[in-house]
Design a protein around this motif. Structure first.
Motif, PDB file in Angstrom:
ATOM      1  N   MET A   1      72.345 -59.503 -44.255  1.00 21.31           N
ATOM      2  CA  MET A   1      73.398 -60.418 -43.268  1.00 21.31           C
ATOM      3  C   MET A   1      72.688 -60.720 -42.264  1.00 21.31           C
ATOM      4  SD  MET A   1      76.913 -58.150 -43.502  1.00 21.31           S
ATOM      5  CE  MET A   1      78.037 -58.230 -44.579  1.00 21.31           C
ATOM      6  N   LYS A   2      71.752 -60.253 -41.678  1.00 19.74           N
ATOM      7  CA  LYS A   2      70.969 -60.820 -40.527  1.00 19.74           C
ATOM      8  C   LYS A   2      70.190 -62.074 -40.827  1.00 19.74           C
ATOM      9  CE  LYS A   2      69.192 -56.477 -39.596  1.00 19.74           C
ATOM     10  NZ  LYS A   2      68.545 -55.498 -39.054  1.00 19.74           N
ATOM     11  N   GLU A   3      69.682 -62.056 -41.871  1.00 19.62           N
ATOM     12  CA  GLU A   3      68.925 -63.127 -42.387  1.00 19.62           C
ATOM     13  C   GLU A   3      69.931 -64.462 -42.648  1.00 19.62           C
ATOM     14  OE1 GLU A   3      67.372 -62.272 -46.209  1.00 19.62           O
ATOM     15  OE2 GLU A   3      65.667 -61.033 -45.228  1.00 19.62           O
ATOM     16  N   LEU A   4      71.110 -64.222 -42.819  1.00 15.15           N
ATOM     17  CA  LEU A   4      72.049 -65.468 -43.362  1.00 15.15           C
ATOM     18  C   LEU A   4      73.130 -65.753 -42.174  1.00 15.15           C
ATOM     19  CD1 LEU A   4      73.165 -64.292 -46.761  1.00 15.15           C
ATOM     20  CD2 LEU A   4      71.829 -66.408 -46.254  1.00 15.15           C
ATOM     21  N   PHE A   5      73.346 -64.936 -41.317  1.00 13.70           N
ATOM     22  CA  PHE A   5      74.326 -65.174 -40.355  1.00 13.70           C
ATOM     23  C   PHE A   5      74.082 -64.592 -38.785  1.00 13.70           C
ATOM     24  CE2 PHE A   5      76.424 -63.740 -44.584  1.00 13.70           C
ATOM     25  CZ  PHE A   5      76.776 -65.107 -44.860  1.00 13.70           C
ATOM     26  N   ASN A   6      74.800 -65.094 -38.053  1.00  9.49           N
ATOM     27  CA  ASN A   6      74.939 -64.218 -36.761  1.00  9.49           C
ATOM     28  C   ASN A   6      75.765 -63.030 -36.827  1.00  9.49           C
ATOM     29  OD1 ASN A   6      74.796 -63.683 -33.989  1.00  9.49           O
ATOM     30  ND2 ASN A   6      76.143 -65.550 -33.424  1.00  9.49           N
ATOM     31  N   VAL A   7      75.052 -61.898 -37.194  1.00 14.36           N
ATOM     32  CA  VAL A   7      75.962 -60.650 -37.360  1.00 14.36           C
ATOM     33  C   VAL A   7      75.954 -59.819 -36.366  1.00 14.36           C
ATOM     34  CG1 VAL A   7      73.862 -59.840 -38.912  1.00 14.36           C
ATOM     35  CG2 VAL A   7      76.159 -59.180 -39.160  1.00 14.36           C
ATOM     36  N   THR A   8      76.958 -59.093 -36.074  1.00 12.47           N
ATOM     37  CA  THR A   8      77.281 -57.901 -35.122  1.00 12.47           C
ATOM     38  C   THR A   8      77.210 -56.612 -36.053  1.00 12.47           C
ATOM     39  OG1 THR A   8      78.045 -59.079 -33.276  1.00 12.47           O
ATOM     40  CG2 THR A   8      78.286 -56.713 -33.408  1.00 12.47           C
ATOM     41  N   LEU A   9      76.203 -55.800 -36.239  1.00 13.03           N
ATOM     42  CA  LEU A   9      76.452 -54.487 -37.062  1.00 13.03           C
ATOM     43  C   LEU A   9      76.809 -53.323 -36.124  1.00 13.03           C
ATOM     44  CD1 LEU A   9      73.184 -55.019 -39.019  1.00 13.03           C
ATOM     45  CD2 LEU A   9      75.279 -55.642 -39.748  1.00 13.03           C
ATOM     46  N   ARG A  10      77.359 -52.502 -36.777  1.00 12.46           N
ATOM     47  CA  ARG A  10      77.832 -51.155 -36.143  1.00 12.46           C
ATOM     48  C   ARG A  10      76.485 -50.405 -35.786  1.00 12.46           C
ATOM     49  NH1 ARG A  10      81.945 -49.773 -32.984  1.00 12.46           N
ATOM     50  NH2 ARG A  10      82.925 -47.978 -33.421  1.00 12.46           N
ATOM     51  N   GLU A  11      76.374 -49.833 -34.511  1.00 14.38           N
ATOM     52  CA  GLU A  11      75.353 -48.968 -34.236  1.00 14.38           C
ATOM     53  C   GLU A  11      75.398 -47.609 -34.843  1.00 14.38           C
ATOM     54  OE1 GLU A  11      74.266 -49.175 -30.202  1.00 14.38           O
ATOM     55  OE2 GLU A  11      74.002 -51.346 -30.192  1.00 14.38           O
ATOM     56  N   ASN A  12      76.616 -47.115 -34.918  1.00 14.86           N
ATOM     57  CA  ASN A  12      76.954 -45.907 -35.468  1.00 14.86           C
ATOM     58  C   ASN A  12      77.864 -45.965 -36.518  1.00 14.86           C
ATOM     59  OD1 ASN A  12      79.844 -45.503 -34.519  1.00 14.86           O
ATOM     60  ND2 ASN A  12      78.737 -45.330 -32.346  1.00 14.86           N
ATOM     61  N   ASP A  13      78.218 -44.688 -37.480  1.00 19.38           N
ATOM     62  CA  ASP A  13      78.933 -44.925 -38.466  1.00 19.38           C
ATOM     63  C   ASP A  13      80.524 -44.751 -38.153  1.00 19.38           C
ATOM     64  OD1 ASP A  13      79.545 -45.975 -40.873  1.00 19.38           O
ATOM     65  OD2 ASP A  13      79.299 -44.072 -41.938  1.00 19.38           O
ATOM     66  N   GLN A  14      81.028 -44.333 -36.987  1.00 24.88           N
ATOM     67  CA  GLN A  14      82.075 -44.029 -36.671  1.00 24.88           C
ATOM     68  C   GLN A  14      83.100 -45.202 -36.747  1.00 24.88           C
ATOM     69  OE1 GLN A  14      83.178 -40.910 -35.543  1.00 24.88           O
ATOM     70  NE2 GLN A  14      81.127 -40.391 -36.061  1.00 24.88           N
ATOM     71  N   GLN A  15      84.358 -44.968 -37.143  1.00 26.49           N
ATOM     72  CA  GLN A  15      85.337 -46.199 -37.634  1.00 26.49           C
ATOM     73  C   GLN A  15      85.734 -46.750 -36.167  1.00 26.49           C
ATOM     74  OE1 GLN A  15      88.211 -43.501 -39.723  1.00 26.49           O
ATOM     75  NE2 GLN A  15      89.861 -45.084 -38.494  1.00 26.49           N
ATOM     76  N   MET A  16      85.922 -47.996 -36.145  1.00 27.26           N
ATOM     77  CA  MET A  16      86.473 -48.640 -34.841  1.00 27.26           C
ATOM     78  C   MET A  16      87.872 -48.267 -34.600  1.00 27.26           C
ATOM     79  SD  MET A  16      85.193 -52.749 -35.156  1.00 27.26           S
ATOM     80  CE  MET A  16      83.574 -53.203 -34.892  1.00 27.26           C
ATOM     81  N   SER A  17      87.978 -48.092 -33.087  1.00 26.90           N
ATOM     82  CA  SER A  17      89.229 -47.779 -32.765  1.00 26.90           C
ATOM     83  C   SER A  17      90.108 -49.293 -32.942  1.00 26.90           C
ATOM     84  CB  SER A  17      89.329 -47.542 -31.246  1.00 26.90           C
ATOM     85  OG  SER A  17      88.942 -48.430 -30.610  1.00 26.90           O
ATOM     86  N   ARG A  18      91.461 -49.120 -32.792  1.00 24.44           N
ATOM     87  CA  ARG A  18      92.317 -50.391 -32.697  1.00 24.44           C
ATOM     88  C   ARG A  18      91.735 -51.261 -31.719  1.00 24.44           C
ATOM     89  NH1 ARG A  18      97.122 -50.290 -35.356  1.00 24.44           N
ATOM     90  NH2 ARG A  18      98.654 -51.699 -35.071  1.00 24.44           N
ATOM     91  N   GLU A  19      91.582 -50.916 -30.540  1.00 27.62           N
ATOM     92  CA  GLU A  19      91.169 -51.694 -29.480  1.00 27.62           C
ATOM     93  C   GLU A  19      89.986 -52.598 -29.869  1.00 27.62           C
ATOM     94  OE1 GLU A  19      94.119 -48.974 -28.308  1.00 27.62           O
ATOM     95  OE2 GLU A  19      92.061 -48.641 -29.174  1.00 27.62           O
ATOM     96  N   GLU A  20      89.038 -51.925 -30.467  1.00 27.38           N
ATOM     97  CA  GLU A  20      87.543 -52.385 -30.996  1.00 27.38           C
ATOM     98  C   GLU A  20      87.969 -53.281 -31.905  1.00 27.38           C
ATOM     99  OE1 GLU A  20      84.085 -49.191 -30.397  1.00 27.38           O
ATOM    100  OE2 GLU A  20      85.596 -48.526 -31.902  1.00 27.38           O
ATOM    101  N   LEU A  21      88.903 -52.974 -32.932  1.00 29.85           N
ATOM    102  CA  LEU A  21      89.039 -54.131 -34.190  1.00 29.85           C
ATOM    103  C   LEU A  21      89.546 -55.357 -33.478  1.00 29.85           C
ATOM    104  CD1 LEU A  21      90.829 -51.936 -36.934  1.00 29.85           C
ATOM    105  CD2 LEU A  21      88.697 -53.266 -37.038  1.00 29.85           C
ATOM    106  N   VAL A  22      90.662 -55.160 -32.650  1.00 25.00           N
ATOM    107  CA  VAL A  22      91.033 -56.416 -31.966  1.00 25.00           C
ATOM    108  C   VAL A  22      89.880 -57.248 -31.156  1.00 25.00           C
ATOM    109  CG1 VAL A  22      92.660 -57.130 -29.968  1.00 25.00           C
ATOM    110  CG2 VAL A  22      93.429 -55.408 -31.534  1.00 25.00           C
ATOM    111  N   ALA A  23      89.305 -56.540 -30.263  1.00 24.87           N
ATOM    112  CA  ALA A  23      88.029 -57.279 -29.602  1.00 24.87           C
ATOM    113  C   ALA A  23      87.165 -58.066 -30.796  1.00 24.87           C
ATOM    114  CB  ALA A  23      87.233 -56.202 -28.638  1.00 24.87           C
ATOM    115  N   ALA A  24      86.995 -57.306 -31.686  1.00 23.54           N
ATOM    116  CA  ALA A  24      85.960 -57.948 -32.784  1.00 23.54           C
ATOM    117  C   ALA A  24      86.622 -59.019 -33.622  1.00 23.54           C
ATOM    118  CB  ALA A  24      85.768 -56.919 -33.857  1.00 23.54           C
ATOM    119  N   MET A  25      87.982 -59.093 -33.735  1.00 24.21           N
ATOM    120  CA  MET A  25      88.637 -60.255 -34.368  1.00 24.21           C
ATOM    121  C   MET A  25      88.585 -61.526 -33.266  1.00 24.21           C
ATOM    122  SD  MET A  25      91.807 -58.491 -36.815  1.00 24.21           S
ATOM    123  CE  MET A  25      92.586 -57.874 -35.516  1.00 24.21           C
TER     124      MET A  25
END
Length: 328
Positions: free
Chosen positions: A22-46
Motif C-alpha cells: 500500500m505504501k508503494e502504491l498510494f499516499n496511505v495513512t496506516l494505523r499505528e496500533n491495532d485498536q479500532q477507531m472511535s466514531r470520531e476518528e472514523l469521521v475524521a478519516a473519511m
C-alpha cells in the motif's frame, strides 16, 4: 485520479506485506496500533481520504457516512461481510463500496468442521483435563462423545461457505441437508449429495447438527430464535461461524443450561466481543474469538483483493469486487 495522489486511510493493522505494498502504491495513512477507531476518528478519516479501508469492527452507519467529506469516493472493505456498512447511504452519497469475497471460504469451512468435532467429541473438556494435571489415566467410560459419521447435518445458508462445509461433511460420512433462499441447481445438489428443505422449521426439527452459514441481514436477524431453537432435538448441537446476530444468544444460553440442546460451537456472537457471561460457564459450549478466517494465507489474499480494488479504482475503472444494493 492518479494513483500516486490517491489518499488511502486504513483503520486497522494489516499484514506487513499488505501495508508495504500500500505504501508503494498510494499516499496511505496506516494505523499505528491495532485498536479500532472511535466514531470520531472514523469521521475524521473519511473527511481526509479518497479511499477508506475499514474492517468488520468499523460501524459505518448512515450518521457516520453523512459526515464524510466530498473527497471520499471508495470504501474498500477488508473482508467479505458488509453488514457493518450502510451500502445504500454510501451509494446515495456517491461512495462506492467493495469487499473481498471468496477468500475466506475454505478457512471458514475448515473451522466449521473443527467446531463440530470439538463439540461432539468433547475436545475442550479433554484439553482442560490434561492442562489441569488431573488426568488419572484412560477409562472406558471417560469423556464419551459421539461419532459424526451418519449424523444429519443441516446447513443454514448454502452459498460458497455452506457448500464448502457440505463437501467436508460428505467426506466425514455425514448426511447433508440444507435450507437456502434459493434451491441449488440439480447438478450441485447431486455433487454434494445434499437434500433441500423448503421449510427451515422442518429441517431444524430433524437434524443432529445445525451449521449457520448465512450472512446477517434484516431477514436473517434471530432466524434461529427461541421458537426455532426449541424445535431442535435435545441431543442436537448448533455451530455458528457466520454472524452472531443470526442466533438469539440469550435463548440459546437458556436452552444449553437447561439441557434442551446438547451443545454449541460459536466463533461469532450477537454483541461482538461482549459475550453472554453464562455461556463461558458451560462445558458443553466451545467458544472461539472469531478465528474462522484467521489464516496467514487468507489474510494476505484479503489484502491482495483490497489492493486490486483500490488500484483498479485509482486507474479510473470499476473495482472488480464492487458491492451493489441488488446483492444485499
Amino acid at each position: 485520479m492518479p494513483s500516486e495522489r490517491l489518499k488511502v486511510v486504513v483503520t486497522r493493522r494489516l499484514p506487513e506485506a499488505v501495508e508495504t505494498r500500500m505504501k508503494e502504491l498510494f499516499n496511505v495513512t496506516l494505523r499505528e496500533n491495532d485498536q479500532q477507531m472511535s466514531r470520531e476518528e472514523l469521521v475524521a478519516a473519511m473527511k481526509d481520504a479518497d479511499v477508506l479501508v475499514p474492517t468488520l469492527t468499523d460501524t459505518l452507519d448512515s450518521s457516520v457516512l453523512s459526515s464524510a467529506g466530498d473527497r471520499l469516493k471508495l470504501i474498500a472493505n477488508y473482508g467479505a461481510g458488509i453488514d457493518h456498512i450502510d451500502v445504500h447511504t454510501a451509494r446515495q452519497r456517491g461512495i462506492l463500496v467493495s469487499n473481498t469475497p471468496g477468500v475466506v471460504t475454505e478457512d471458514t469451512a475448515d473451522m466449521t468442521i473443527a467446531l463440530i468435532l470439538a463439540v461432539t467429541r468433547r475436545i475442550p473438556e479433554g484439553l482442560a483435563t490434561m492442562q489441569s494435571g488431573d488426568w488419572a489415566g484412560w477409562a472406558p467410560t471417560a469423556l464419551l462423545g459421539g461419532r459424526v459419521g451418519g449424523r444429519r447435518l443441516g446447513i443454514l445458508g448454502m452459498g460458497r461457505i455452506g457448500q464448502a462445509v457440505a463437501r467436508r461433511a460428505k467426506a466425514f460420512g455425514m448426511q447433508v441437508h440444507y435450507h437456502n433462499r434459493r434451491r441449488l441447481r440439480p447438478e450441485i445438489e447431486d455433487e454434494l449429495e445434499a437434500t433441500y428443505w423448503e421449510s427451515l422449521d422442518q429441517m431444524v426439527a430433524r437434524m443432529d447438527i445445525i451449521s449457520i452459514n448465512c450472512p446477517h441481514t434484516p431477514a436473517t436477524f434471530h432466524l434461529m430464535n427461541a421458537r426455532r431453537l426449541k424445535l431442535m432435538k435435545p441431543n442436537a448441537v448448533i455451530v455458528n461461524t457466520s454472524r452472531g446476530e443470526v442466533i438469539d444468544e440469550n435463548a440459546l444460553t437458556r436452552m444449553l443450561r437447561a439441557g434442551e440442546i446438547s451443545g454449541a460451537g460459536l466463533d461469532v456472537f450477537e454483541h461482538g466481543h461482549q459475550i453472554n457471561p453464562r455461556l463461558r460457564q458451560l462445558n458443553n459450549v466451545v467458544l472461539l474469538p472469531h478465528m474462522g478466517s484467521a489464516t496467514i494465507e487468507g489474510r494476505l489474499e484479503m489484502g491482495e483483493k483490497v489492493l486490486l480494488n483500490v488500484k483498479t479504482f485509482a486507474d479510473g475503472h470499476r473495482p472488480p469486487d464492487l458491492v451493489v444494493p441488488a446483492m444485499l
